[in-house]
Structure formats: structure tokens, C-alpha cells
Write an enzyme that holds these catalytic residues in place. Structure first.
Site, short mmCIF file in Angstrom:
data_model
loop_
_atom_site.label_atom_id
_atom_site.label_comp_id
_atom_site.label_asym_id
_atom_site.label_seq_id
_atom_site.Cartn_x
_atom_site.Cartn_y
_atom_site.Cartn_z
N GLY A 117 0.82 -1.20 0.00
CA GLY A 117 0.00 0.00 0.00
C GLY A 117 0.85 1.25 0.00
O GLY A 117 0.57 2.22 0.70
N SER A 129 1.48 3.47 -2.39
CA SER A 129 1.23 4.49 -3.41
C SER A 129 0.77 5.83 -2.84
O SER A 129 0.92 6.86 -3.47
CB SER A 129 0.21 4.00 -4.43
N ASN A 183 0.80 -2.56 5.20
CA ASN A 183 0.04 -1.32 5.26
C ASN A 183 -1.16 -1.31 4.31
O ASN A 183 -2.04 -0.48 4.47
CB ASN A 183 0.97 -0.14 4.93
N TYR A 243 -14.28 -3.04 7.72
CA TYR A 243 -12.99 -2.37 7.97
C TYR A 243 -12.61 -2.51 9.45
O TYR A 243 -11.47 -2.82 9.78
CB TYR A 243 -13.08 -0.89 7.56
N VAL A 262 -2.50 -8.38 -3.06
CA VAL A 262 -1.95 -8.77 -1.76
C VAL A 262 -2.80 -9.82 -1.05
O VAL A 262 -2.31 -10.53 -0.17
CB VAL A 262 -1.74 -7.55 -0.84
#
Length: 159
Positions: free
Chosen positions: A10, A12, A89, A154, A63
């Protein structure tokens, strides 16, 4: 000084981007991972390569897919003998009230936010055991402790 290596999932944008840039400034070769934002990942790569002594490699893949994670580690192994730091991450949100949330929304968030940590830890543990050293950082969220409306998937993945 021996070259040190870090893999950031993660990478980016947001926290992952900041982590990647910080470790690059500290002299690490950074493996940048992202599944979808290749343009943003290339921006991070260009920033790192413009640093004095900056070095990095982009490694893309899903991932949440253990086969793709194994492939990424095969690519990494071609460049370096080991891995000093892994930062799990990668994270996504697919918000919705539980009564309206689809199984697909639930599964996507769990795969990226939670299963990916297992996939990467499973792939790098043998490397770090052979080295007799290494650090693994798993990113959590306050939402995993306190929850947020519409983010049960989440919250579960970050707890």
C-alpha cells in the site's frame, strides 16, 4: 554499511507512501507494493530515485492472493538476499451498513486488510528466520478499537 531492504504494501499514497519515503531517506532499498495505483506508485518511485543514493523497486500484485504474494517474493529474491523490514500497510474500504453490505464488500476488505498480512508474513518469515533478524510492522486503526458507522468490515479487519 550493508544495504538494507524494506517492503511496504500500500505504498502508493498516504501512510504507506510516507513510510516508503522515510525509509528511502534512511538508505533502505524500498520495495514498493500496490495493486491498483500504478501511476501513483511510479510517482513515489521517481521521488525515491531522485534522492541521493535512493533505490527502489516496484512489485505489484493482489496482496490478498497468496500465489501473487509468493511471486512477488520470488521477484524480490532476485534483487536481494533477504528482507530487513516488512510493513503490512495495504488497506481498502468498501463501506456500507451491515444489513446492506454484500458478501463481496466484506470479502474484499478482509482479503486486502487482513489476509494480506498473513500472506506477507507467511512469505517473509522463513527469510527472516534464516537471517535471525527482521521486523514486521502490521498497521492497525483506531477504527478497529472504536468502530465507525458503516465500516463493520474495515473495523473487523483492523482490530
Amino acid at each position: 554499511m550493508n544495504q538494507k531492504y524494506i517492503l511496504v504494501t500500500g505504498a502508493s499514497r498516504g501512510i504507506g507512501r510516507s513510510i516508503a519515503l522515510k525509509f528511502a531517506r534512511e538508505g533502505y532499498h524500498v520495495f514498493l507494493n500496490c495493486r491498483t495505483s500504478l501511476n501513483e506508485l511510479e510517482e513515489v518511485q521517481n521521488k525515491i530515485l531522485s534522492m541521493p543514493g535512493g533505490s527502489c523497486t516496484i512489485t505489484t500484485g493482489d496482496v490478498g492472493d497468496p500465489d501473487q504474494v509468493r511471486r512477488m517474493f520470488q521477484e524480490i529474491h532476485k534483487i536481494c538476499p533477504g528482507l530487513d523490514v516488512l510493513v503490512n500497510n495495504a488497506g481498502i474500504t468498501k463501506d456500507g451498513l451491515m444489513m446492506r453490505m454484500s458478501e463481496g464488500q466484506w470479502d474484499a476488505v478482509i482479503a486486502v486488510n487482513l489476509k494480506s498480512a498473513f500472506n506477507f508474513i507467511h512469505a517473509c518469515t522463513p527469510i527472516m528466520m534464516r537471517q535471525k533478524q527482521g521486523s514486521i510492522i502490521n498497521m492497525a486503526s483506531v477504527v478497529g478499537v472504536h468502530g465507525n458507522p458503516g465500516q463493520c468490515n474495515y473495523s473487523a479487519s483492523k482490530a
